[in-house]
Enzyme design. Structure first.
Site, mmCIF file in Angstrom:
data_model
loop_
_atom_site.group_PDB
_atom_site.id
_atom_site.type_symbol
_atom_site.label_atom_id
_atom_site.label_comp_id
_atom_site.label_asym_id
_atom_site.label_seq_id
_atom_site.Cartn_x
_atom_site.Cartn_y
_atom_site.Cartn_z
ATOM 1 N N LYS A 254 0.835 -1.199 0.000
ATOM 2 C CA LYS A 254 0.000 0.000 0.000
ATOM 3 C C LYS A 254 0.869 1.248 0.000
ATOM 4 O O LYS A 254 0.523 2.272 -0.592
ATOM 5 C CB LYS A 254 -0.903 -0.002 1.247
ATOM 6 C CG LYS A 254 -2.016 -1.034 1.176
ATOM 7 C CD LYS A 254 -2.803 -1.108 2.457
ATOM 8 C CE LYS A 254 -2.023 -1.806 3.549
ATOM 9 N NZ LYS A 254 -2.841 -2.120 4.729
ATOM 10 N N ARG A 255 2.011 1.163 0.660
ATOM 11 C CA ARG A 255 2.888 2.324 0.770
ATOM 12 C C ARG A 255 3.361 2.770 -0.599
ATOM 13 O O ARG A 255 3.592 3.956 -0.841
ATOM 14 C CB ARG A 255 4.073 1.991 1.680
ATOM 15 C CG ARG A 255 5.027 3.144 1.905
ATOM 16 C CD ARG A 255 6.011 2.801 3.009
ATOM 17 N NE ARG A 255 5.337 2.563 4.271
ATOM 18 C CZ ARG A 255 5.956 2.152 5.379
ATOM 19 N NH1 ARG A 255 7.264 1.929 5.356
ATOM 20 N NH2 ARG A 255 5.283 1.959 6.497
#
Length: 281
Positions: A254-255
């Site tokens: 997600k980062r």
């Protein structure tokens, strides 16, 4: 139904992506193969980054992929007092200490690019007077597990630290050496538990017999073996699955803003398409 119990434990800091799908499919496949159960655990310790809308998205994505779980959902944010009790136990045994050095301060003392969490960092407890002075000024701190104290407490058992891995050809005993991680953080002043502490506590509490996780978590399993031994918690059997890598060779996250399952769904992709995209080459 067998005694096989595993879990899927995402953090609601964003929508699920293909990397999560790989993990979920591996977890549910392992449970189905063994005729066992899958528990869903929401690891929402980080109250700053975790959002209720992301949790709702996790439930939606799992349902869309046809994955259902057994029993109620466990939300770690509802059990802070349990993790605090573990810290109290470790503190009473002299196994943890307050460290007032920030992650940035630690990183600045290391070679460029070195990860403060993987350089064997160790510190020392401050004297009662020094610690009282820091606390009086409301200084931030982390509760760190002292490797030296843990080694002394375990004695000969330290050299026997291990975990059991499930492989295609059977079980194997893997030596576990947490030394490379140094004095790991188990909690912070404003965060009641780290991933390591909450994960191991919940695995023991929920009777998890098997943990299916990505290869990126193989190394930290040594930390978990240490915590389990110190606390007398039962140790699950571990199975590690390959990661799904992006074009740059890095794992999806997600980062790094990797495309979410919701986005794929909006483009008309089906759960079968997602399975095909995440299947081993």
């Amino acid at each position: 139904m067998s005694d096989y119990i595993t879990r899927f434990a995402p953090s609601p800091t964003g929508r699920l992506h293909l990397g999560h799908a790989v993990s979920a499919f591996n977890v549910w496949a392992a449970a189905a193969e063994a005729g066992g159960k899958v528990y869903l655990r929401i690891e929402d310790i980080d109250q700053t980054r975790c959002k209720i809308e992301f949790e709702a998205g996790i439930l939606e994505d799992l349902a869309w992929m046809g994955l259902s779980w057994d029993g109620p959902v466990r939300r770690q944010s509802e059990h802070f007092s349990e993790y605090s009790a573990v810290l109290d136990t470790l503190r009473a045994r002299g196994l943890i200490y307050r460290c007032f050095r920030t992650r940035r301060e630690i990183a600045s003392s290391l070679p460029a690019g070195a990860d403060p969490d993987e350089t064997g960092f160790v510190s020392r407890p401050l004297s009662p007077t020094e610690e009282a002075a820091r606390l009086a000024h409301n200084a931030a701190f982390a509760w760190r597990l002292s490797l030296a104290a843990a080694r002394a407490a375990l004695g000969d058992a330290w050299r026997a630290l291990h975990y059991t891995e499930e492989t295609p050809i059977g079980l194997r005993r893997v030596p576990a050496d947490p030394s490379r991680f140094g004095d790991v953080v188990l909690a912070r002043k404003d965060t009641p538990a780290s991933y390591h502490l909450a994960c191991c506590h919940d695995d023991a509490l929920q009777g998890i017999t098997h943990v299916v996780r990505g290869e990126d978590l193989r190394a930290v399993t040594a930390i978990h073996a240490l915590l389990q031994t110190l606390m007398g918690w039962p140790q699950p059997v571990y199975r590690f699955h390959p990661l799904l890598l992006g074009p740059d060779g890095k794992k999806l996250s997600k980062r790094n803003a990797d495309k979410s399952l919701a986005a794929w769904r909006a483009e008309g992709m089906t759960p079968e398409d997602i399975r095909a995209m995440t299947a081993p080459a």
